[in-house]
Design an enzyme around this catalytic site. Sequence first.
Site, PDB file in Angstrom:
ATOM      1  N   GLY A 149       0.696  -1.082   0.198  1.00 45.04           N
ATOM      2  CA  GLY A 149       0.052  -0.129  -0.118  1.00 45.04           C
ATOM      3  C   GLY A 149       0.779   1.292   0.055  1.00 45.04           C
ATOM      4  O   GLY A 149       1.974   1.347   0.569  1.00 45.04           O
ATOM      5  N   THR A 150       0.274   2.338  -0.868  1.00 39.41           N
ATOM      6  CA  THR A 150       1.034   3.500  -0.652  1.00 39.41           C
ATOM      7  C   THR A 150       0.288   4.534  -1.514  1.00 39.41           C
ATOM      8  O   THR A 150      -0.897   4.311  -2.019  1.00 39.41           O
ATOM      9  CB  THR A 150       2.386   3.263  -1.583  1.00 39.41           C
ATOM     10  N   THR A 151       0.799   5.719  -1.647  1.00 39.24           N
ATOM     11  CA  THR A 151       0.033   6.889  -2.436  1.00 39.24           C
ATOM     12  C   THR A 151       1.304   7.599  -3.238  1.00 39.24           C
ATOM     13  O   THR A 151       1.876   8.215  -2.225  1.00 39.24           O
ATOM     14  CB  THR A 151      -0.887   7.661  -1.716  1.00 39.24           C
TER      15      THR A 151
ATOM     16  N   LYS B  55      10.469   7.286  -1.247  1.00 33.09           N
ATOM     17  CA  LYS B  55       9.541   6.797  -2.599  1.00 33.09           C
ATOM     18  C   LYS B  55       9.936   7.535  -3.892  1.00 33.09           C
ATOM     19  O   LYS B  55       9.205   7.183  -4.778  1.00 33.09           O
ATOM     20  CB  LYS B  55       8.284   6.642  -2.299  1.00 33.09           C
TER      21      LYS B  55
END
Length: 298
Positions: free
Chosen positions: A79-81, A112
Amino acid sequence: MLDLRFLDSRPFDAADRELNSEGSSLDQSGEKGLFSLFGSDAGHFVHPSFVIPAVTNPIEFLKHQTSVDAENRIKIQKGTTTLAFTFDGGVIVAVDSRATGGSYIASQTVKKIIEINPYLLGTMAGGAADCSFWERELGRRCRLYELANKERISVAAASKLLCNMVYSYKGMGLSMGTMVTGWDKTGPNLYYVDSDGQRLKNHLFSVGSGSTYAYGVLDAGYRSDLTVEEAIDLARRAIYHATYRDAYSGGFVSVYHVQKDGWKFISRDDVFELHYKVTNSFQNFCILNPIPSHAVWR
């Protein structure tokens, strides 16, 4: 060790022609750039290869291990954005910093955004190791291209390099949803590349488990004529709102701005502190702009 770099049989596009045209491999003296630098040894440009399971069909083997019917199922959770968009002032890239394995938060300080070179940036979504390794390998190959051709590689060609490399391992467990962005001769450009070899160009992307929340903010506030300050604020708010609603995103919001003279690091803000800034800003807005008593909601 099995080298699968020759499995990519897709037709060439413009980026392929840039990478493979005879003219692009000539240096200023008219000699072949690659051979003048490295002789006849092409080993410098060979794709990395990995030891994979010693089975007849590695792809089917992985499907069996990850299927819902597997006795000891390997469940890949992530999960990430991340987001990026082009506008009149260049490209804005923003990401969160949380790394998770299901409900376990492994880190709150993951970087990231990968700085491929002074004019190119890449983002990480999916497997942290996969994204980090392949984008750093992309940086190496972009540098070799510059040495051989005496000019910077285009964003299109860089994204095509990454696409071709990961496509060789399609279905073998790579997990990547990356964006490659930067500034070249044609101006600001933005591409999405994933581990299945899909490559898309657009003016706006958001990738990760929190991307739906980020898209909601971006769709409401994006314009191509945003000022730099407005664009930075929009990206920061989009990531913040995603971290507020998505349990797999969080930590810090990092923002970069890509311009003609290269990328620039803008800020790194704790989402905990951003929460109170955004909340107070909204409360002040409501005080200054009260809803009329005669208003009717339809």
